[in-house]
Motif scaffolding. Structure first.
Motif, mmCIF file in Angstrom:
data_model
loop_
_atom_site.group_PDB
_atom_site.id
_atom_site.type_symbol
_atom_site.label_atom_id
_atom_site.label_comp_id
_atom_site.label_asym_id
_atom_site.label_seq_id
_atom_site.Cartn_x
_atom_site.Cartn_y
_atom_site.Cartn_z
ATOM 1 N N GLU A 237 0.947 -1.046 0.574
ATOM 2 C CA GLU A 237 -0.103 -0.101 0.361
ATOM 3 C C GLU A 237 1.002 1.332 0.035
ATOM 4 O O GLU A 237 1.998 0.938 0.124
ATOM 5 C CB GLU A 237 -0.848 0.376 1.105
ATOM 6 N N THR B 199 0.493 5.196 1.105
ATOM 7 C CA THR B 199 -0.035 5.910 2.016
ATOM 8 C C THR B 199 0.394 7.422 1.811
ATOM 9 O O THR B 199 1.435 7.957 1.899
ATOM 10 C CB THR B 199 -0.690 6.007 3.557
ATOM 11 N N CYS C 253 -4.930 6.756 1.049
ATOM 12 C CA CYS C 253 -4.119 5.469 1.224
ATOM 13 C C CYS C 253 -4.559 4.979 -0.240
ATOM 14 O O CYS C 253 -5.595 4.406 -0.371
ATOM 15 C CB CYS C 253 -4.818 3.982 1.910
ATOM 16 N N PRO D 294 -4.778 1.137 -2.088
ATOM 17 C CA PRO D 294 -4.282 0.038 -2.129
ATOM 18 C C PRO D 294 -3.918 -1.080 -3.103
ATOM 19 O O PRO D 294 -3.562 -0.003 -4.204
ATOM 20 C CB PRO D 294 -6.053 -0.265 -1.702
ATOM 21 N N ARG D 295 -3.173 -1.824 -2.818
ATOM 22 C CA ARG D 295 -2.536 -2.516 -3.880
ATOM 23 C C ARG D 295 -3.816 -2.942 -4.821
ATOM 24 O O ARG D 295 -4.579 -3.481 -5.131
ATOM 25 C CB ARG D 295 -2.642 -4.044 -3.265
#
Length: 157
Positions: free
Chosen positions: A59, A61, A87, A89-90
């Motif tokens: 991830e 951020t 953030c 996300p993957r």
């Protein structure tokens, strides 16, 4: 029981080109691979010279410090200004641009620390070698893939 050799700002190296730069504050080597953190500096009206990308192993951020960066995540533009966090996300395809006239600075935190200064040294080396022209696209894609970034397909014309 031994105490780790702790230090502040392990990398005072600024890696970049023409104002666009990163400065690592924590690397995977300093955190047993758990986290990497770097400052991202983006001049006013600067578009990201690399293609949008995703990463499947971490991830990312973003925390805004100065100015505003527009992060486009899965096609949705999201402005991140001072005191705001995002953030990514993957697997989410993303990029950033500074659409404003003032310089922007953000803190980027990568968990786990699957990327480090070597990626940026190679990528900025390629950008600097292009001397203001477009970088070698095939070489940029190769650098990205070797460091765990998946370049996104270009948008349809």
């Amino acid at each position: 029981m031994s105490v780790m050799n702790l230090q502040v700002n392990p990398a005072n190296e600024i890696i970049g080109t023409t104002g666009l730069s990163v400065r690592f504050l924590v690397t995977g080597d300093n955190s047993n691979g758990s986290v990497a953190a770097f400052e991202l500096m983006v001049p006013g009206a600067q578009r990201l010279p690399a293609p949008a990308h995703s990463h499947d192993h971490y991830e990312e951020t973003i925390y805004g410090i100065d100015g505003v960066l527009t992060w486009t995540v899965d096609g949705k533009p999201i402005e991140v200004g001072p005191g705001e966090a995002l953030c990514i996300p993957r697997g989410a395809v993303h990029r950033f641009d500074n659409n404003g006239s003032t310089d922007a600075k953000a803190l980027c935190v990568v968990t786990p620390a699957a990327i480090g200064p070597d990626y940026f040294r190679e990528a900025f080396g390629l950008l600097n070698a292009a001397a203001g022209g477009p970088p070698d696209k095939a070489r940029m894609m190769d650098i990205m893939r070797r460091h765990g970034l998946t370049p996104a397909a270009p948008p349809p014309s």
